[in-house]
Design a protein around this motif. Structure first.
Motif, PDB file in Angstrom:
ATOM      1  N   CYS A 200       0.840  -1.125   0.002  1.00  0.00           N
ATOM      2  CA  CYS A 200      -0.058   0.041  -0.034  1.00  0.00           C
ATOM      3  C   CYS A 200       0.937   1.239  -0.072  1.00  0.00           C
ATOM      4  CB  CYS A 200      -0.919   0.059   1.273  1.00  0.00           C
ATOM      5  SG  CYS A 200      -1.770   1.477   1.326  1.00  0.00           S
TER       6      CYS A 200
ATOM      7  N   HIS B 183      -6.770   1.795   1.160  1.00  0.00           N
ATOM      8  CA  HIS B 183      -5.261   1.161   0.297  1.00  0.00           C
ATOM      9  C   HIS B 183      -5.155   1.409  -1.113  1.00  0.00           C
ATOM     10  CE1 HIS B 183      -4.404  -0.616   4.076  1.00  0.00           C
ATOM     11  NE2 HIS B 183      -5.497  -1.727   4.091  1.00  0.00           N
TER      12      HIS B 183
ATOM     13  N   LYS C 247      -0.056   4.255   0.332  1.00  0.00           N
ATOM     14  CA  LYS C 247      -0.273   5.064   1.810  1.00  0.00           C
ATOM     15  C   LYS C 247       0.108   4.688   3.050  1.00  0.00           C
ATOM     16  CE  LYS C 247      -4.579   6.695  -0.480  1.00  0.00           C
ATOM     17  NZ  LYS C 247      -6.094   6.516  -0.437  1.00  0.00           N
ATOM     18  N   CYS C 248      -0.360   3.565   3.542  1.00  0.00           N
ATOM     19  CA  CYS C 248      -0.079   3.116   4.741  1.00  0.00           C
ATOM     20  C   CYS C 248       1.460   1.960   5.072  1.00  0.00           C
ATOM     21  CB  CYS C 248      -1.213   2.443   5.595  1.00  0.00           C
ATOM     22  SG  CYS C 248      -1.574   0.947   5.010  1.00  0.00           S
TER      23      CYS C 248
ATOM     24  N   CYS D 105      -7.011   2.389   6.392  1.00  0.00           N
ATOM     25  CA  CYS D 105      -6.437   3.131   5.139  1.00  0.00           C
ATOM     26  C   CYS D 105      -7.668   2.618   3.960  1.00  0.00           C
ATOM     27  CB  CYS D 105      -5.162   2.397   5.245  1.00  0.00           C
ATOM     28  SG  CYS D 105      -4.331   3.185   3.708  1.00  0.00           S
TER      29      CYS D 105
HETATM   30 ZN    ZN Z   1      -3.255   1.343   3.092  1.00  0.00          ZN
END
Ligand code: ZN
Length: 253
Positions: A179, A208, A181-182, A206
């Motif tokens: 992912c 994702h 983002k996270c 999240c």
């Molecule tokens: Zn994520």
């Protein structure tokens, strides 16, 4: 689960015949050990058959990777199916970067321990970082301690023929998405998706954004094999106890 119905079936499913003598197979023997993680896996399924189907497909993906890798190790350039490409390409890079040397003669080599009476097929003998050892390839999501039982049996069987054998490794080949983002990772195997946090605290909230599928290679060395081998022989004893009926019928005991 397959129930055995006759001695010939038992022989072919559980062992190898070498020079007219039947030996139980290493991978069959280590199956005697309980695998608690497997209960958890089945518990996450809707029913038993769903678990079986996922396991089966996952095993066939593992076999595809295994076969491709073996061809690469003997110097061939196999056609790689799209579904396993990230994993196999990561392996090819790793092989070059790590300068892993293998002898074609010892890829998928059959081994036998005449005194302890078992046989198996090892993936490779390799030279890595100046050390010569047994290399076993796995396509699992992590390296499990159980693998040490199997490789200790290989290394013990090779002691007489290879005095320069120093160590053993597990080389894990896998693929997943990350992912962006996270930092969580998503593994898709056997048609099943599994998300791992990888230390990301907010991964459950999240939304994702998954990266491309990327290969993941892990190499781990396990030089001390003697204790594992004792445990393997214990497992073998238990396996023989469980299969006593068949082993008597085929004249093994
Ligand atoms: Zn994520």
């Amino acid at each position: 689960m397959l129930y055995i119905s006759n001695p010939e079936q038992f022989k072919s499913l559980s062992g190898y015949e070498i020079d007219g003598v039947w030996y139980p197979r290493v991978t069959k023997i280590v199956e005697i050990k309980a695998k608690p993680a497997l209960y958890r896996f089945y518990a996450e399924m809707n029913n038993f058959n769903e678990g079986e189907a996922i396991k089966k497909q996952s095993a066939s993906e593992g076999t595809m990777i295994h076969e491709a890798v073996e061809k690469i190790l003997v110097g061939e350039s196999p056609e790689i199916e799209g579904i396993i490409k990230p994993a196999v390409e990561a392996f090819q890079k790793f092989l070059i970067n790590k300068n892993i040397q293998v002898d074609k003669e010892f890829i998928e080599k059959q081994i036998v321990h005449l005194d302890e009476r078992y046989a198996g097929t090892l993936d490779a003998l390799a030279l890595i970082d100046g050390k010569f050892g047994v290399l076993d390839i796995k396509t699992s999501q992590s390296i499990y301690r159980d693998y040490n039982l199997q490789t200790s049996a290989y290394i013990a069987a090779l002691q007489n023929d290879f005095q320069n054998l120093q160590t053993r490794w597990i080389l894990r080949i896998d693929q997943n998405q990350k992912c962006l983002k996270c930092g969580a990772s998503k593994r898709t195997k056997g048609g099943r998706e599994k998300i791992k946090a990888n230390g990301a605290k907010n991964y459950k909230e999240c939304d994702h954004e998954w990266s491309e599928m990327r290969g993941e290679i892990e190499l781990k060395e396990f030089p001390y094999w003697q204790e594992d081998f004792h445990a393997f022989l214990g497992a073998k004893r238990l396996w023989e106890w469980e299969n006593e009926k068949w082993l008597r019928m085929i004249g093994y005991i």
